[in-house]
Design a protein around this motif. Structure first.
Motif, PDB file in Angstrom:
ATOM      1  N   THR A 196       5.033 -18.339  -7.375  1.00 35.79           N
ATOM      2  CA  THR A 196       4.000 -17.876  -6.447  1.00 35.79           C
ATOM      3  C   THR A 196       4.023 -16.360  -6.405  1.00 35.79           C
ATOM      4  OG1 THR A 196       5.547 -18.017  -4.614  1.00 35.79           O
ATOM      5  CG2 THR A 196       4.177 -19.933  -5.020  1.00 35.79           C
ATOM      6  N   PRO A 197       2.862 -15.772  -6.289  1.00 31.78           N
ATOM      7  CA  PRO A 197       2.841 -14.301  -6.226  1.00 31.78           C
ATOM      8  C   PRO A 197       3.415 -13.826  -4.899  1.00 31.78           C
ATOM      9  CG  PRO A 197       0.646 -15.200  -5.997  1.00 31.78           C
ATOM     10  CD  PRO A 197       1.548 -16.344  -6.315  1.00 31.78           C
ATOM     11  N   ARG A 198       3.942 -12.643  -4.920  1.00 34.75           N
ATOM     12  CA  ARG A 198       4.523 -12.083  -3.704  1.00 34.75           C
ATOM     13  C   ARG A 198       3.430 -11.798  -2.693  1.00 34.75           C
ATOM     14  NH1 ARG A 198       8.804  -7.610  -5.808  1.00 34.75           N
ATOM     15  NH2 ARG A 198      10.173  -9.063  -6.875  1.00 34.75           N
ATOM     16  N   THR A 199       3.761 -12.016  -1.464  1.00 36.20           N
ATOM     17  CA  THR A 199       2.798 -11.672  -0.408  1.00 36.20           C
ATOM     18  C   THR A 199       2.903 -10.176  -0.142  1.00 36.20           C
ATOM     19  OG1 THR A 199       4.435 -12.151   1.274  1.00 36.20           O
ATOM     20  CG2 THR A 199       2.969 -13.940   0.662  1.00 36.20           C
ATOM     21  N   ALA A 200       1.824  -9.608   0.275  1.00 32.79           N
ATOM     22  CA  ALA A 200       1.808  -8.172   0.540  1.00 32.79           C
ATOM     23  C   ALA A 200       2.683  -7.852   1.732  1.00 32.79           C
ATOM     24  CB  ALA A 200       0.379  -7.717   0.794  1.00 32.79           C
ATOM     25  N   GLU A 201       3.498  -6.832   1.568  1.00 38.10           N
ATOM     26  CA  GLU A 201       4.360  -6.441   2.678  1.00 38.10           C
ATOM     27  C   GLU A 201       3.548  -5.658   3.701  1.00 38.10           C
ATOM     28  OE1 GLU A 201       7.907  -4.530   1.479  1.00 38.10           O
ATOM     29  OE2 GLU A 201       8.205  -5.881  -0.200  1.00 38.10           O
TER      30      GLU A 201
END
Length: 64
Positions: free
Chosen positions: A58-63
């Motif tokens: 899964t792509p990283r969620t935006a911090e």
């Protein structure tokens, strides 16, 4: 006295021949073990490991 003189006096050429025979024996043993018909299924399963899509990335969620 040079190092080459010391090494030639020590008669170490026998060890190179022994090492060659040992490495050749190990190479033959590995080749025979690799190409045994009983290991065909195991090797085919191992060859498919990089192509399996079981792991979902899964792509990283935006911090924030």
């Amino acid at each position: 006295m040079k190092l080459s003189d010391v090494m030639s006096y020590a008669q170490l050429s026998f060890y190179t021949e022994v090492a060659l025979v040992l490495f050749l024996g190990v190479f033959i043993a590995i080749s025979i073990r690799t190409f045994m018909p009983s290991r065909r299924g195991e090797l085919e399963a191992a060859s498919r490991i990089p192509l399996e899509d079981d792991v979902v990335i899964t792509p990283r969620t935006a911090e924030r």
